[in-house]
Design a protein around this motif. Sequence first.
Motif, short mmCIF file in Angstrom:
data_model
loop_
_atom_site.label_atom_id
_atom_site.label_comp_id
_atom_site.label_asym_id
_atom_site.label_seq_id
_atom_site.Cartn_x
_atom_site.Cartn_y
_atom_site.Cartn_z
N PHE A 67 0.83 -1.22 0.00
CA PHE A 67 0.00 0.00 0.00
C PHE A 67 0.86 1.26 0.00
N THR A 68 1.93 1.21 -0.76
CA THR A 68 2.78 2.39 -0.89
C THR A 68 2.34 3.25 -2.07
N SER A 69 1.35 2.78 -2.83
CA SER A 69 0.86 3.61 -3.94
C SER A 69 -0.64 3.83 -3.82
N ALA A 118 -2.74 3.78 -6.19
CA ALA A 118 -3.47 2.80 -7.01
C ALA A 118 -3.81 1.57 -6.18
N LYS A 119 -2.85 1.11 -5.38
CA LYS A 119 -3.08 -0.07 -4.55
C LYS A 119 -4.02 0.23 -3.39
N MET A 120 -3.85 1.38 -2.77
CA MET A 120 -4.74 1.74 -1.65
C MET A 120 -6.18 1.79 -2.15
N ASP A 152 -6.35 -7.76 9.16
CA ASP A 152 -6.35 -9.06 8.47
C ASP A 152 -5.17 -9.18 7.51
N VAL A 153 -4.99 -8.16 6.68
CA VAL A 153 -3.95 -8.27 5.64
C VAL A 153 -2.55 -8.21 6.26
N VAL A 154 -2.40 -7.50 7.36
CA VAL A 154 -1.11 -7.50 8.07
C VAL A 154 -0.84 -8.90 8.62
N ALA A 197 0.84 -9.45 4.47
CA ALA A 197 0.64 -8.53 3.35
C ALA A 197 0.41 -9.27 2.03
N SER A 198 -0.31 -10.39 2.12
CA SER A 198 -0.67 -11.21 0.95
C SER A 198 0.53 -11.76 0.19
N ALA A 199 1.72 -11.74 0.79
CA ALA A 199 2.93 -12.21 0.08
C ALA A 199 2.77 -13.67 -0.33
N ALA A 201 9.72 -2.54 -2.89
CA ALA A 201 9.26 -1.22 -2.45
C ALA A 201 7.75 -1.05 -2.51
N GLY A 202 7.06 -2.01 -3.16
CA GLY A 202 5.59 -1.87 -3.27
C GLY A 202 5.21 -1.62 -4.71
N ALA A 203 3.98 -1.98 -5.04
CA ALA A 203 3.55 -1.91 -6.44
C ALA A 203 3.41 -0.47 -6.90
C1 OOG Z 1 -1.86 -6.55 -0.08
C2 OOG Z 1 -0.46 -6.34 -0.55
C3 OOG Z 1 -0.21 -4.95 -1.10
C4 OOG Z 1 1.42 -3.58 -2.49
O1 OOG Z 1 2.41 -3.58 -3.24
O2 OOG Z 1 0.72 -2.60 -2.32
C5 OOG Z 1 1.10 -4.84 -1.77
C6 OOG Z 1 -2.83 -6.88 -1.17
O3 OOG Z 1 -3.11 -6.02 -2.02
O4 OOG Z 1 -3.36 -7.99 -1.18
O5 OOG Z 1 1.92 -5.72 -1.78
#
Ligand code: OOG
Length: 248
Positions: free
Chosen positions: A61-63, A65-67, A145-147, A151-153, A219-221
Amino acid sequence: MSIDVEALAATLDGAARDVRAIPKLTEAEPFDVATAYAVQRAVIERRERRGERLAGVKMGFTSRAKMAQMGVDDVIWGLLTDAMVAGPSVEVSGLIHPRVEPEIAYLIGREVRSVADVESAVAGVAVGFEVLDSRFADFSFTLPDVVADNASAARFGVGAWHPPRDLANAGMVLEIDGRVAQTGSSAAILGDPARSLRAAARLALGAGITLEPGWVVLAGAATAAVPLPKDAHVRVTCAGLGAVEVTT
Ligand code: OOG
């Protein structure tokens, strides 16, 4: 009611191993983000007991778009292990509902003892991809939940390492089977992925984890994530860093 961290970790770990989506953990009982990180650590410790080794840190959630895609608005982090390294192919049958996203990756060259240290500790930069696989049904989760779910890795890969350089605004493209699926800029990652790198060092140090030589920081998407189908060919490019490819 007190939260059973080990029981939640066992549930998440079991879902990943059985390739089975589960309901959000917070549906049964809410918990806070600090507890969620304790669950995340317990999941990783289970993996380490099976022989996996820590391989780095991922930011989430560094971008914007993802948030916006996931409806969450706080930066999070997770841990990478050697079992998550993908390439040249990813077996999607071992994943619940994988998604792929373009990443900037940093290679740590020496132990990082402080946040001020982290940039000079970087030995290389590369374009990368991350395969996410939320253990929760429909990728639907709250922040805790996602933490807890690391982080869904799920999997990650990186292209050739290049000498460290300024990546404040590099164009990025995610292609699936030769079609452009997402385009973006590294600037989408907190304005500059170097900020995300510093955040990774701060969060890891704060949790008592030292970034080690050979570790990777994702670094995040830079864009939203897209579903990763079977029999697909994925290519991520970043201006100046070349490309990384993976097949499913
Ligand atoms: C959580 C992981 C988010 C990112 O680059 O923002 C992430 C998810 O979206 O399921 O890795």
